[in-house]
Write a protein that holds these residues in place. Structure first.
Motif, short mmCIF file in Angstrom:
data_model
loop_
_atom_site.label_atom_id
_atom_site.label_comp_id
_atom_site.label_asym_id
_atom_site.label_seq_id
_atom_site.Cartn_x
_atom_site.Cartn_y
_atom_site.Cartn_z
N UNK A 1 -37.43 -2.99 3.74
CA UNK A 1 -37.89 -3.86 4.84
C UNK A 1 -39.00 -3.23 5.66
N UNK A 2 -39.91 -4.07 6.11
CA UNK A 2 -40.97 -3.62 7.02
C UNK A 2 -40.58 -3.91 8.46
N UNK A 3 -41.24 -3.26 9.39
CA UNK A 3 -40.84 -3.35 10.80
C UNK A 3 -41.16 -4.70 11.41
N UNK B 1 -47.07 -2.01 18.55
CA UNK B 1 -47.08 -3.03 17.50
C UNK B 1 -46.11 -2.69 16.38
N UNK B 2 -45.41 -3.74 15.93
CA UNK B 2 -44.48 -3.61 14.81
C UNK B 2 -45.06 -4.25 13.55
N UNK B 3 -46.38 -4.46 13.54
CA UNK B 3 -47.02 -4.90 12.30
C UNK B 3 -46.70 -3.92 11.18
N UNK C 1 -47.87 2.50 6.61
CA UNK C 1 -47.22 1.32 7.14
C UNK C 1 -45.97 1.66 7.94
N UNK C 2 -45.43 0.65 8.59
CA UNK C 2 -44.21 0.83 9.41
C UNK C 2 -43.05 0.08 8.78
N UNK C 3 -41.91 0.76 8.69
CA UNK C 3 -40.72 0.21 8.03
C UNK C 3 -39.60 -0.02 9.03
N UNK C 4 -38.61 -0.78 8.60
CA UNK C 4 -37.32 -0.86 9.28
C UNK C 4 -36.25 -0.56 8.24
N UNK C 5 -35.97 0.72 8.05
CA UNK C 5 -34.94 1.11 7.09
C UNK C 5 -33.57 0.71 7.63
N UNK D 1 -48.22 -11.92 5.17
CA UNK D 1 -49.23 -11.43 4.25
C UNK D 1 -49.49 -9.95 4.49
N UNK D 2 -49.56 -9.56 5.75
CA UNK D 2 -49.81 -8.16 6.09
C UNK D 2 -48.72 -7.22 5.59
N UNK D 3 -47.49 -7.72 5.47
CA UNK D 3 -46.36 -6.88 5.07
C UNK D 3 -46.59 -6.22 3.72
#
Length: 465
Positions: free
Chosen positions: A367-369, A260-262, A271-275, A323-325
């Motif tokens: 940014x988040x994933x 999951x990329x939530x 949390x999970x990021x997309x740097x 919303x989850x982000x």
């Protein structure tokens, strides 16, 4: 450093050809029977059609309904309002294949290929609300100045047990030891080895598609992983993130897990990021414009940072789209809560990693994933571009931790959407059609979320209010 290799020819390359005829030959050599014609929608979900190879070459141009780019993540259509007007005929838009993205689908049961398409109107104009076209629009702004942006994304994600009932919280999967993870396992090789068979499949699937993984590490959370990609052209890297997400999910399913990329899948885990690492090179010389001839940082470098500081809060709905982000952006966690910047400082939203002059770059850690990679890269590069165009000056860099400093990023989706729509500079750069459509989608998703009663409400309100 390894010795450079000669570019692969279309005959032996696992990814991409230059023309229709080369595509015919490439597919015939591999005995491909079907082709997935895909286009990323606003959520970064693969939409499109599966068709036999002979029909792909023999039929008319592929078309899809215009509503493709106005759907919410749950498949709903926003209501019309003064800003957002929906075409009542839901007419067709044309999909044109980008042959440079041609690759196999390694998990398919029959010989299958995939190719990413771009969206055009019937009279040949790019569909301006299509995410891949939006990123190209931002790239064109740089190109007019003789510049080429370079990016390197980092994707974080979780492996979890299969979860078929959304009312139950997610749990870490069981690895080869027979036990789920507990505690923090940052950079643990042993924790990665728990899922060796899965990662072997991810590497094999990636190699078959011509996707290059730079590094794989275990992140802070339980069964949280990070894959880093090599730097390159933003459109190509967005394509790779788009395909990697599919690849990782498919590989995980083979091992009876979900990937999951939530942004915040588990309440007590990070949390999970997309740097996104970003630099700009002079197109003609290949020199990094963030460094001068003596290796010192340039005015463009500082202006790019200042643009990120000024405009990242206004594009948050593209960097944190659900919303989850916003659950990820909590104080005293690894996620940033502000747009301060600093040298080799992971507590700020904008980090300048240690590097030599030619590799000088700016890392956007906001940014988040769950973000659409095309939109996240377009948004981030647009902020830096505006900073250079406006000749902005950044604040002083932060020394020490920024985690105790005030929030300067929006705290929720509605606040982010309002700020996005109210920023004229962003409307000018993205276009009114995209801004109004994206705003309508996000507002509708928020309203859908508000129909759901959470466990917190049942826990604390049911017998207390």
């Amino acid at each position: 450093m390894t010795e450079p290799t000669s570019p692969a020819t279309p005959a032996d390359s696992p990814r991409g050809v230059a023309s229709l005829q080369e595509a015919r030959e490439w597919l015939a050599r591999r005995g491909i029977e079907d082709i997935e014609c895909v286009v990323p929608d606003q959520a970064g979900v693969a939409r499109g059609k599966l068709m036999p190879t002979d029909k792909f070459f023999g039929g008319p141009v592929m078309s899809l309904p215009a509503s493709l780019f106005a759907q919410t993540i749950s498949g709903e259509m926003p209501e019309e309002d003064e800003g957002f007007q929906y075409d009542p005929t839901d007419g067709d838009i044309m999909m044109r294949p980008d042959y440079s993205t041609l690759s196999v689908v390694p998990w398919a049961s029959d010989p299958t290929a995939q190719i990413i398409h771009d969206a055009y109107t019937r009279d040949g104009r790019p569909v301006e609300i299509a995410p891949r076209q939006l990123l190209k629009r931002i790239m064109n702004l740089y190109d007019r100045n003789g510049w080429t942006p370079v990016v390197a994304p980092e994707m974080e994600f979780y492996l979890v047990k299969p979860n078929t009932d959304p009312d139950y919280p997610l749990e870490p999967p069981v690895g080869r030891s027979g036990r789920p993870e507990s505690g923090r396992q940052s950079y643990s090789i042993q924790a990665v080895n728990e899922f060796d068979d899965l990662f072997d499949d991810i590497y094999d699937f990636s190699e078959a598609q011509g996707l290059e993984i730079d590094t794989l590490i275990h992140e802070e959370g339980a069964a949280q992983m990070e894959i880093n990609l090599r730097h390159g052209d933003p459109v190509q890297l967005a394509d790779q993130v788009f395909l990697f997400k599919r690849t990782i999910r498919e590989a995980a399913l083979r091992h009876k897990m979900y990937a999951t990329f939530m942004a915040k899948p588990m309440s007590r885990e990070p949390g999970s990021a997309m740097h996104i690492h970003q630099s700009i090179v002079d197109t003609e010389t290949g020199k990094n414009i963030f460094s001068d001839a003596e290796g010192n940082p340039t005015s463009e470098f500082f202006a790019f940072i200042a643009g990120q500081q000024k405009y990242l809060p206004a594009v948050m709905c593209m960097l944190a789209p659900y919303v989850n982000s916003y659950r990820r952006l909590a104080r005293n966690t690894a996620a940033p809560i502000n747009v301060h910047w600093g040298y080799d400082n992971r507590t700020v939203g904008i980090r300048v990693p240690n590097s030599g002059p030619q590799a000088r770059r700016v890392e956007n850690r906001v940014p988040s994933s769950d973000a659409n990679p095309y939109l996240a890269m377009a948004a981030s590069l647009a902020c830096g571009y505006l900073g250079i165009e406006e000749g902005l000056t950044p604040e002083d860099p932060i020394e020490g931790s920024a985690r105790g400093l005030p929030h300067t990023l929006p705290r929720g989706l509605l606040e982010a959407v309002a700020l996005f729509e109210e920023t004229d500079e962003l409307t000018d750069i993205f276009g009114k059609a995209f801004v109004s459509t994206y705003r309508a989608i996000k507002q509708t998703e928020y309203e859908t979320f508000m129909r759901v009663i959470s466990s917190w409400e049942r826990e604390y309100l049911l017998l207390s209010v």
